[in-house]
Design an enzyme around this catalytic site. Structure first.
Site, PDB file in Angstrom:
ATOM      1  N   GLU A 187      -7.021  -7.242  -1.689  1.00  0.00           N
ATOM      2  CA  GLU A 187      -7.455  -7.094  -0.291  1.00  0.00           C
ATOM      3  C   GLU A 187      -8.878  -6.591  -0.258  1.00  0.00           C
ATOM      4  O   GLU A 187      -9.217  -5.627  -0.944  1.00  0.00           O
ATOM      5  CB  GLU A 187      -6.594  -6.057   0.456  1.00  0.00           C
ATOM      6  CG  GLU A 187      -5.478  -6.599   1.277  1.00  0.00           C
ATOM      7  CD  GLU A 187      -4.919  -5.550   2.261  1.00  0.00           C
ATOM      8  OE1 GLU A 187      -5.704  -4.808   2.874  1.00  0.00           O
ATOM      9  OE2 GLU A 187      -3.691  -5.502   2.387  1.00  0.00           O
TER      10      GLU A 187
ATOM     11  N   GLU B  36       0.777  -1.251   0.000  1.00  0.00           N
ATOM     12  CA  GLU B  36       0.000   0.000   0.000  1.00  0.00           C
ATOM     13  C   GLU B  36       0.803   1.292   0.000  1.00  0.00           C
ATOM     14  O   GLU B  36       0.244   2.363   0.238  1.00  0.00           O
ATOM     15  CB  GLU B  36      -1.004   0.014   1.176  1.00  0.00           C
ATOM     16  CG  GLU B  36      -2.060  -1.081   1.053  1.00  0.00           C
ATOM     17  CD  GLU B  36      -3.108  -1.086   2.162  1.00  0.00           C
ATOM     18  OE1 GLU B  36      -2.912  -0.417   3.182  1.00  0.00           O
ATOM     19  OE2 GLU B  36      -4.141  -1.764   1.989  1.00  0.00           O
TER      20      GLU B  36
END
Ligand SMILES: *[C@@H]1O[C@H](CO)[C@@H](O)[C@H](O)[C@H]1NC(C)=O
Ligand SMILES: *[C@@H]1O[C@H](CO)[C@@H](O)[C@H](O)[C@H]1NC(C)=O
Ligand SMILES: *[C@@H]1O[C@H](CO)[C@@H](O)[C@H](O)[C@H]1NC(C)=O
Ligand SMILES: *[C@@H]1O[C@H](CO)[C@@H](O)[C@H](O)[C@H]1NC(C)=O
Ligand SMILES: *[C@@H]1O[C@H](CO)[C@@H](O)[C@H](O)[C@H]1NC(C)=O
Ligand SMILES: *[C@@H]1O[C@H](CO)[C@@H](O)[C@H](O)[C@H]1NC(C)=O
Ligand SMILES: *[C@@H]1O[C@H](CO)[C@@H](O)[C@H](O)[C@H]1NC(C)=O
Ligand SMILES: *[C@@H]1O[C@H](CO)[C@@H](O)[C@H](O)[C@H]1NC(C)=O
Ligand SMILES: *[C@@H]1O[C@H](CO)[C@@H](O)[C@H](O)[C@H]1NC(C)=O
Length: 869
Positions: A558, A461
């Site tokens: 995710e 991320e």
């Protein structure tokens, strides 16, 4: 045949085995003395291990997971602990040319001293440290001391020295964590996470030994099979050498089992580095490929390297590793002639496009030394049993143990492997970068032979984080952060990974827009684009049982929804008064800000919340309905993505080729996104995963008043050509049925939606190959209208030491039937299901033998209709 008698031959074999296995290593694992900075605490602890488990074993502290001990024990991570022990060294050891101390893992900041002589320092938990200790050692008793500095204090110190602020600083207060983790190379989640506590350990967390030798020895082998032409392979082998200054002469003998292939070459002269050579597997050799779970066998081959003396007899070192033959391709090509509709993002394994039915992995304990092989086996087998074929090793954790990767190789679980950087910006000082370089070299070399590793991803991320922090904090010097990002992942890490490992793709970040991110200078303006790369998606306000809530990305790496762990799991770490949804402790355990309230809000959109006046009963009922919510939410989202396997919308969205739900496992007992709780009990979600990852999925959904039913198959071989207009596409997902819901109901004679549900079966009604069901109205409406189900366990029988059949009966249709075996660790063949027939048989598989009486007494069952009465 040699004229030597068999007795002598036998003896020389034993000798050579001893020589290569035991002789050159002085093991320093085991008991060490540990003392804190003011010498107030003195305990002995086991290496490999950490200060926490040493203090637990000594009964200096209680269970760190009990209640709010994560906060009570903060002093441990903020103190400095010194490890020390004595060990005997013989004159023979000291006579060797090279004598080195090898530490496979030191957590994190320490100074290493032998007999008062400083021999080195450590500052990276992920490095293997080697120190020359010959001069410091003496014959007889020696004293080794490893003096740690608090990682919490060191992080704060490094932050203070930084020329400019580097976010995130401190974690959200709900996490009760420590600050500035990004300044140090240590398991990032050990400073706390939104699903885990802060236990920033100190200690020697992997093997430590002294090794001594007169000639070069092979420390380890890595091998990458590469398909070079039709059915012929070349295995690129690296021998990792521990080198002394003597010239060497010997023979390297390489064999590949099951094939009869053998290769040998001479080694002579002075070795100054690792040794590289190729091993050819000719076309005529029949090789069985390694396949992901569900696609074929996970065939592994034993590659053995013997380094023997010139006489060909005495073995200097021998190493075996298991390898697998498979190819990986990450396909990023135009989905249509309209360039703004982006690129595909999917994987071909052995030329077959594979949908990643997956999940995410976090460290299985705050105290890594407690993660036994049994624990790993139960978790990973639980994944494989529900058709999971892929798993992301998440970048806030650790590079895992050998056992972990070996199990994934055996089970066919492909690993989307982040490097250990997560949700932060990172420094780029020369010291930081050179430490990272060594770390990446070491870990990629250590792990690259495992066929299960699918790709390397530079971080978790952080591409998005750059934009986030630059925008959020309005930094004037935003260019600096973008430059740091490129310096670390693109200029430093990427070339190392790509030069050491050509067998799998490298992506700079996860999620990213893949090739599009690269085109935009590695930081995409729209990091969450559905047209490129992978995507992370969470929503804590919307209705998660409605597929329209979700995006349509190329690959969902995710997505998740929280639920509490099972009641009996949290019960063990709570006091009596804490067993209340609104207690201080229930709030303390929730590390995601407002998480407990969000779960109630989102659950209440579909299910009336339980109202028992007994707080313990209410807590138990709430856990149950929240787990229903989590299971239905992730089912809805995962099925939505799977339906797009083969579908490309006119707007260019679709061709989704992966669903890695967040997250498989837990680090402690808490409300989290996990599908298996810390006690390794499956939450309802994990049972649902078995259904939404079924290789033959019936996936119905209702939009407005229309019912649509999809069939999603992951049969192979599947041929697809998404770009060509002329080719007939072979469907792996497609609509097989559409009808107006009112028409269905009136045909069935159902006058009130609230009293009906839709049930689907594939092939025969009595013996279906797959089933599914949909509620037609919110359970908030149904509640009170359906009679109590009176569901009962009518019979339990033994099948084997670890298997039982359990028969259930009911007098009414019962939704979300939940059967529990309190205190018995194992899993049922199904759970959380709708019971539509008066009788049903389940199988329970225990992880270990249990007798019928104990098992029977542990059982209880309920359905949603029971908790309101
Ligand atoms: C804890 O460590 C101290 C000091 O080594 C020792 O005296 C004591 O017996 C230990 N306690 C336990 C329960 O191991
Ligand atoms: C080893 O050396 C350290 C540091 O000099 C000292 O504190 C410790 O007591 C010694 N250990 C033993 C067992 O002699
Ligand atoms: C660590 O050492 C033990 C022996 O003490 C050995 O069995 C084990 O394989 C070693 N682990 C690694 C990863 O080298
Ligand atoms: C090898 O020799 C060089 C030069 O004599 C010396 O600096 C180095 O420490 C030696 N290394 C080992 C492992 O003995
Ligand atoms: C691999 O081969 C070596 C050498 O023949 C042998 O010692 C080892 O047991 C084998 N390992 C496996 C898992 O077959
Ligand atoms: C829960 O829902 C209520 C009512 O809609 C709302 O006021 C509150 O902000 C929500 N809480 C959270 C954490 O989203
Ligand atoms: C190309 O696709 C985009 C996204 O779907 C769309 O907005 C645009 O109108 C399309 N352009 C053409 C020429 O069809
Ligand atoms: C439902 O189906 C009808 C008939 O095919 C169609 O006109 C309508 O747009 C559909 N509604 C939705 C929400 O898809
Ligand atoms: C599609 O599948 C059918 C049946 O499995 C097969 O015969 C056909 O060759 C496939 N089409 C393509 C283009 O591969």
């Amino acid at each position: 045949m040699s004229p030597v008698s068999t007795g002598v031959l036998f003896l020389s074999l034993i000798l050579s085995v001893q020589q290569c296995i035991g002789d050159n290593t002085l093991n320093l694992n085991g008991r060490w003395d540990i003392i804190n900075s003011n010498k107030g605490y003195r305990v002995s602890g086991i290496v490999p291990g950490s200060i926490y488990t040493a203090l637990i074993a000594n009964k200096t502290i209680d269970d760190p997971y009990y209640r709010d001990n994560d906060v009570q024990y903060k002093w441990i991570g903020r103190d400095d602990w010194t490890y020390t022990r004595l060990f005997e060294v013989s004159a023979d050891v000291l006579s060797k040319q090279a004598v080195i101390l090898v530490a496979e893992g030191v957590d994190t900041f320490s100074t290493v001293t032998i007999n008062g002589i400083k021999i080195g320092v450590t500052d990276n938990m992920f490095l293997r440290y080697v120190f020359d200790v010959k001069a410091a050692l003496k014959s007889g008793l020696n004293n080794i001391t490893i003096a740690f500095k608090s990682a919490v204090n060191m992080a704060a110190e490094l932050e203070k020295q930084s020329a400019y602020p580097i976010p995130p600083g401190c974690p959200n207060p709900a996490q009760h964590g420590e600050c500035y983790r990004n300044f140090i190379r240590k398991e990032q989640c050990s400073f706390s996470w939104d699903w885990g506590p802060s236990f920033p350990g100190q200690g020697i967390w992997r093997n430590i030994s002294i090794q001594y030798f007169n000639e070069a020895v092979v420390r380890g082998v890595s091998a990458l099979p590469e398909l070079v032409a039709d059915n012929s392979w070349v295995i690129h082998i690296v021998l990792h050498m521990d080198i002394s200054n003597l010239t060497v002469s010997g023979i390297v003998q390489t064999t590949l089992d099951k094939t009869g292939l053998y290769h040998e070459h001479l080694l002579s002269g002075t070795i100054s580095s690792d040794i590289y050579y190729d091993f050819t597997v000719p076309k005529e050799t029949s090789i069985d490929l390694w396949w992901p779970n569900g696609y074929g066998e996970q065939t592994l081959y034993n590659l053995t390297v013997k380094y023997v003396a010139l006489d060909g007899k005495s073995v200097i070192t021998e190493k075996s590793i298991k390898i697998g033959f498979r190819t990986i391709e990450l396909v990023q090509e135009s989905v249509s002639k309209n360039a703004s509709q982006g690129l595909t993002f999917y994987f071909k394994i052995n030329d077959v496009p594979v949908f990643l039915k997956g999940t995410n992995w976090i460290p299985a304990d705050s105290f890594l030394e407690r993660v036994t092989k049994t624990r790993l086996e139960r978790l990973l087998r639980s994944a494989a049993e529900v058709h999971i074929n892929s798993m992301r090793v998440w970048g806030g954790g650790v590079y895992e143990s050998e056992e972990f990767y070996e199990l994934c190789d055996e089970l066919g679980i492909m690993l989307w492997h982040d490097l250990m950087f997560s949700d932060a910006l990172y420094p780029t000082t020369p010291e930081f970068l050179s430490s990272v370089q060594l770390e990446i070299q070491h870990q990629v070399e250590r792990l690259k032979s495992h066929p299960s590793i699918l790709l390397w991803s530079g971080n978790n991320e952080n591409e998005g984080m750059v934009i986030w922090y630059v925008t959020l904090l309005c930094f004037r010097k935003s260019e600096r952060y973008k430059k740091d990002y490129v310096t670390l992942y693109v200029d430093t890490i990427k070339p190392i990974v790509e030069s050491l490992d050509t067998s799998r793709p490298f992506v700079v970040s996860s999620p990213s827009n893949g090739a599009e991110s690269e085109k935009e200078g590695w930081i995409s303006k729209n990091a969450g684009s559905e047209y490129y790369g992978d995507d992370h998606y969470y929503n804590y306000n919307a209705d998660l049982w409605n597929f329209n809530t979700f995006p349509i990305p190329r690959l969902a790496s995710e997505f998740g929804s929280e639920a509490w762990c099972n009641y009996e799991t949290i019960e063990k770490v709570f006091a009596e008064a804490d067993l209340d949804y609104n207690s201080e402790m229930a709030n303390h355990r929730q590390h995601h800000q407002n998480g407990n309230e969000e779960m109630l809000n989102q659950t209440a959109m579909h299910i009336s919340l339980p109202t028992s006046s007994d707080q313990k009963q209410k807590f138990q009922d709430l856990i149950y309905v929240i787990q229903i919510h989590q299971a239905m939410a992730i089912r809805t989202e995962a099925e939505h993505y799977r339906r797009y396997t083969n579908q490309l919308g006119t707007d260019g969205r679709g061709l989704t080729m992966g669903t890695l739900y967040w997250q498989l496992n837990d680090i402690w007992q808490a409300p989290t996104w996990a599908s298996i709780d810390y006690d390794m009990k499956w939450k309802m979600l994990h049972y649902y995963a078995k259904k939404f990852y079924d290789p033959n999925l019936i996936s119905p959904y209702i939009d407005g008043n229309n019912l649509t039913v999809y069939l999603v198959l992951d049969e192979i071989p599947v041929y697809r050509d998404w770009t060509s207009d002329t080719q007939q596409l072979n469907q792996t997902s497609g609509c097989i049925f559409e009808k107006n819901v009112d028409d269905i109901l009136s045909e069935a004679g159902c006058t009130d939606k609230k009293n009906c549900f839709l049930y689907f079966y594939l092939n025969s009604r009595d013996n279906p190959t797959s089933t599914s069901w949909l509620p037609l109205s919110y359970f908030t409406d149904v509640q009170g209208r359906i009679l109590q189900s009176n569901i009962q366990i009518s019979n339990v029988e033994t099948l084997s030491l670890t298997e039982f059949t359990v028969t259930l009966t009911t007098n009414h249709i019962a939704p979300f039937v939940w059967i529990n075996s309190r205190g018995i660790s194992g899993r049922f063949s199904d759970n959380g299901f709708i019971m539509k027939d008066p009788q049903l048989q389940l199988i329970f598989t225990s992880w270990q033998p249990v007798d019928l009486k104990t098992f029977t007494n542990s059982l209880s069952v309920q359905s949603l209709m029971d908790i309101y009465h």
